[in-house]
Write an enzyme that holds these catalytic residues in place. Structure first.
Site, PDB file in Angstrom:
ATOM      1  N   SER A 103      -1.040 -14.910  36.969  1.00  4.26           N
ATOM      2  CA  SER A 103      -1.929 -15.329  35.867  1.00  4.26           C
ATOM      3  C   SER A 103      -1.657 -16.774  35.453  1.00  4.26           C
ATOM      4  CB  SER A 103      -1.743 -14.403  34.658  1.00  4.26           C
ATOM      5  OG  SER A 103      -0.384 -14.341  34.283  1.00  4.26           O
ATOM      6  N   ASN A 136       6.151  -8.041  27.999  1.00 12.07           N
ATOM      7  CA  ASN A 136       5.090  -7.271  27.327  1.00 12.07           C
ATOM      8  C   ASN A 136       4.942  -7.641  25.855  1.00 12.07           C
ATOM      9  OD1 ASN A 136       4.924  -6.128  29.805  1.00 12.07           O
ATOM     10  ND2 ASN A 136       5.713  -4.109  29.218  1.00 12.07           N
ATOM     11  N   THR A 196     -43.177 -13.133   8.114  1.00 15.04           N
ATOM     12  CA  THR A 196     -42.715 -11.814   8.556  1.00 15.04           C
ATOM     13  C   THR A 196     -43.575 -11.527   9.790  1.00 15.04           C
ATOM     14  OG1 THR A 196     -44.320 -10.634   7.193  1.00 15.04           O
ATOM     15  CG2 THR A 196     -42.142 -11.001   6.217  1.00 15.04           C
ATOM     16  N   HIS A 197     -43.002 -10.902  10.768  1.00 15.05           N
ATOM     17  CA  HIS A 197     -43.708 -10.656  12.045  1.00 15.05           C
ATOM     18  C   HIS A 197     -44.172 -11.962  12.692  1.00 15.05           C
ATOM     19  CE1 HIS A 197     -43.982  -6.413  10.672  1.00 15.05           C
ATOM     20  NE2 HIS A 197     -44.250  -6.976   9.503  1.00 15.05           N
ATOM     21  N   SER A 255     -37.976 -34.500  30.965  1.00 19.74           N
ATOM     22  CA  SER A 255     -38.320 -33.784  32.184  1.00 19.74           C
ATOM     23  C   SER A 255     -38.397 -34.791  33.311  1.00 19.74           C
ATOM     24  CB  SER A 255     -39.669 -33.092  31.993  1.00 19.74           C
ATOM     25  OG  SER A 255     -40.288 -32.874  33.249  1.00 19.74           O
ATOM     26  N   LYS A 272     -42.222 -35.188  27.844  1.00 21.01           N
ATOM     27  CA  LYS A 272     -41.403 -34.093  27.328  1.00 21.01           C
ATOM     28  C   LYS A 272     -40.139 -34.529  26.613  1.00 21.01           C
ATOM     29  CE  LYS A 272     -41.573 -30.148  28.816  1.00 21.01           C
ATOM     30  NZ  LYS A 272     -42.067 -28.815  28.606  1.00 21.01           N
ATOM     31  N   GLU A 293     -31.457 -24.499  23.089  1.00 19.56           N
ATOM     32  CA  GLU A 293     -31.735 -23.512  24.149  1.00 19.56           C
ATOM     33  C   GLU A 293     -30.444 -23.025  24.797  1.00 19.56           C
ATOM     34  OE1 GLU A 293     -35.801 -24.249  26.407  1.00 19.56           O
ATOM     35  OE2 GLU A 293     -34.696 -26.113  26.158  1.00 19.56           O
ATOM     36  N   GLN A 303      -3.672  -8.097  31.651  1.00 17.95           N
ATOM     37  CA  GLN A 303      -3.688  -9.493  32.065  1.00 17.95           C
ATOM     38  C   GLN A 303      -5.130 -10.021  32.111  1.00 17.95           C
ATOM     39  OE1 GLN A 303      -0.683 -10.989  34.855  1.00 17.95           O
ATOM     40  NE2 GLN A 303      -2.373 -11.439  36.236  1.00 17.95           N
ATOM     41  N   LYS A 305      -7.222 -12.335  29.123  1.00 18.97           N
ATOM     42  CA  LYS A 305      -7.126 -13.745  28.766  1.00 18.97           C
ATOM     43  C   LYS A 305      -8.388 -14.544  29.073  1.00 18.97           C
ATOM     44  CE  LYS A 305      -2.384 -13.085  29.186  1.00 18.97           C
ATOM     45  NZ  LYS A 305      -2.744 -11.672  29.467  1.00 18.97           N
TER      46      LYS A 305
HETATM   47  N1  ARG Z   1       1.102 -11.984  32.877  1.00 23.15           N
HETATM   48  C1  ARG Z   1       1.219 -10.732  32.190  1.00 23.15           C
HETATM   49  C2  ARG Z   1      -0.021 -10.499  31.318  1.00 23.15           C
HETATM   50  O1  ARG Z   1      -0.708 -11.401  31.109  1.00 23.15           O
HETATM   51  C3  ARG Z   1       2.441 -10.723  31.347  1.00 23.15           C
HETATM   52  C4  ARG Z   1       3.004  -9.383  31.094  1.00 23.15           C
HETATM   53  C5  ARG Z   1       3.502  -8.802  32.357  1.00 23.15           C
HETATM   54  N2  ARG Z   1       4.219  -7.605  32.145  1.00 23.15           N
HETATM   55  C6  ARG Z   1       4.498  -6.759  33.160  1.00 23.15           C
HETATM   56  N3  ARG Z   1       5.167  -5.725  32.867  1.00 23.15           N
HETATM   57  N4  ARG Z   1       4.078  -6.985  34.381  1.00 23.15           N
HETATM   58  O2  ARG Z   1      -0.288  -9.403  30.874  1.00 23.15           O
END
Ligand code: ARG
Length: 487
Positions: A46, A133, A178-179, A300, A306, A313, A345, A348
């Site tokens: 990651s 963790n 409205t509408h 455009s 334009k 948008e 993971q 993110k």
């Molecule tokens: N890169 C992991 C995540 O984003 C970190 C935690 C990893 N923990 C594990 N037990 N493999 O979740």
């Protein structure tokens, strides 16, 4: 906002288990007899994206080491060495000199490994009483809490600009719909203040979500807590957390806070898309109600005349992305057993994309929305077209003793005559109006003007210009509480 790209990511580091340890071996490689497949290493890594919160990872590690020292788990010297080393790691990252390694999987192990390179074996003590963790859950919260503050600041700036716009246009008259059919005349300032109200709720939602983001998982370790005599109140104080997650299993697996943020972001983007839609409609030749400065538009390549409202948008379109990220996060968490699973993971990238999309859209809006230029003549002409004061005539009759349902009928007949003759109610002759009801007196025209219609709705939340001014005043009082420099 993204991590410094001049830091390199290397795939070349050996992924073979190395009995002498150090660079090149997975930090968890002890029980493995075979190197990770290089595809699997890249697939499970990651670091390509989570290096974005390196700063927060280091911040968390400094607090963790300090706590270990205060609790007598590490010596003062060890803590000092670790903190100095972490500062150097931060400097290398800031300078773009950090060599991110896929073999080291994620931001946590990259930082820790580099720390050990710099300070030697004592670096390996940092991970005492903690796990990636609780570390990753802490990092995300530290990072997201900052992003929420940034979003709230942008919202307050946007709202402040809207107050100025509304104040200038309390008696600019436009059709209320409205509408999407002309309904009643409203003040353009009143319409702008409706946007302001939507954003108030968004700000409140984000501030409320921040309370639950700002809880500390650190100390939960892998899932069950740690055998070391840690004191979580020390780390929580050092990191500025409002509270401590009360159950270690929940703490490492909870991503509700990310879902809540994304859900508040989705509602906010939904609001921005509605505002965008109105601007897009109003800018069309058919409406001709507003212009936005040229810097928010493009031309455009084929049609020279334009001026396209690209920014609104695009924001309307980007709302779809943020809704998608919300569904991604909900689906990610659905069915996950306690406690941490590698699935997490995947939290993110959706979260980063949500923050970036929202922040970008708000930056554009802060500059664009308060700078829309209404075309008063066109708005007024449009209001004159749709029998917008029909309700005012009905209300007038009611005040003269005609039951509302009968008044509704009388006005319906008058509107039918107006349509036949191609004129507004205020342009009919007094005698023509009176043939529909004896209750109509010659003062009726005061109530059929657009100004009269607006001024009559003179109560809290109504469109009378003086009420809009009061709403602006209340809005200023509210924003002052945020203590944010809006210029
Ligand atoms: N890169 C992991 C995540 O984003 C970190 C935690 C990893 N923990 C594990 N037990 N493999 O979740």
């Amino acid at each position: 906002m993204t991590a410094n790209n001049s830091n390199t990511i290397s795939e070349t580091q050996s992924t073979k288990p190395n009995p002498t340890s150090g660079q090149g071996q997975q930090m968890w490689g002890g029980r493995f007899s075979e190197a990770t497949d290089s595809f699997v290493a890249a697939f499970t890594a990651s670091v390509g994206f989570d290096q974005r919160f390196a700063k927060h990872d280091i911040q968390g590690s400094v607090a963790h080491a300090t706590m270990l020292g205060r609790c007598g788990i590490l010596s003062k010297d060890e803590v000092d060495t670790i903190i100095d080393g972490l500062k150097q790691v931060q400097q290398e990252i800031d300078a773009g000199e950090f060599n991110w390694s896929i073999a080291l999987e994620d931001v946590h192990m990259n930082v820790e490994s580099r720390l050990t390179d710099i300070i030697g074996t004592v670096g390996k003590k940092l991970h005492t009483g903690r796990s990636r963790n609780d570390q990753v859950a802490t990092d995300i919260r530290l990072w997201l809490r900052e992003e929420v503050d940034n979003v709230v600041e942008l919202l307050v700036k946007l709202q402040s600009g809207l107050l100025n716009l509304a104040e200038q246009h309390t008696d600019t008259i436009m059709p209320g719909f409205t509408h999407l059919q002309t309904a009643q005349p409203v003040s353009f300032g009143h319409h702008v203040m409706a946007w302001f109200e939507m954003l108030n709720r968004d700000t409140d939602r984000l501030i409320d979500a921040r309370r639950r983001i700002n809880q500390m998982p650190l100390g939960s370790a892998a899932l069950a807590g740690t055998t070391f005599p840690i004191d979580r109140t020390i780390t929580a104080d050092l990191l500025g957390f409002e509270g401590i997650c009360q159950n270690s299993l929940d703490a490492v697996s909870d991503r509700d806070f990310a879902i809540e943020f994304t859900s508040a972001a989705s509602i906010l983007m939904m609001h921005l898309s509605r505002m965008s839609e109105e601007i897009i409609l109003w800018m069309s030749a058919q409406f001709g109600f507003v212009q936005i400065p040229d810097r928010f538009c493009t031309g455009s390549s084929i049609m020279p005349q334009k001026k396209n409202p690209d920014v609104p948008e695009l924001v309307r379109g980007k709302a779809a992305r943020v809704f998608g990220q919300l569904i991604t996060l909900l689906t990610l968490m659905k069915n996950q057993p306690l406690a941490y699973n590698k699935d997490n993971q995947e939290d993110k990238e959706p979260l980063f994309d949500c923050v970036d999309t929202l922040t970008g859209s708000l930056i554009a809006f802060v500059d664009m929305l308060p700078n829309i230029i209404p075309n008063k003549e066109n708005m007024r002409a449009a209001t004159m077209k749709g029998y917008a004061t029909a309700t005012d005539l009905a209300d007038y009759l009611v005040r003269r003793g005609v039951p509302f349902r009968d008044a509704h009928e009388v006005v319906g007949n008058a509107v039918a005559l107006g349509i036949k003759q191609g004129v507004d109610l205020s342009e009919l002759q007094f005698e023509q109006l009176q043939q529909f009801s004896e209750a109509i007196g010659d003062d009726v025209f005061e109530f059929l003007t657009l100004e009269g219609s607006l001024a009559a709705r003179d109560h809290l939340g109504g469109t009378a210009p003086n009420q809009v001014l009061l709403a602006v005043k209340r809005g200023r009082e509210r924003l002052a509480k945020f203590n944010i420099d809006v210029n």
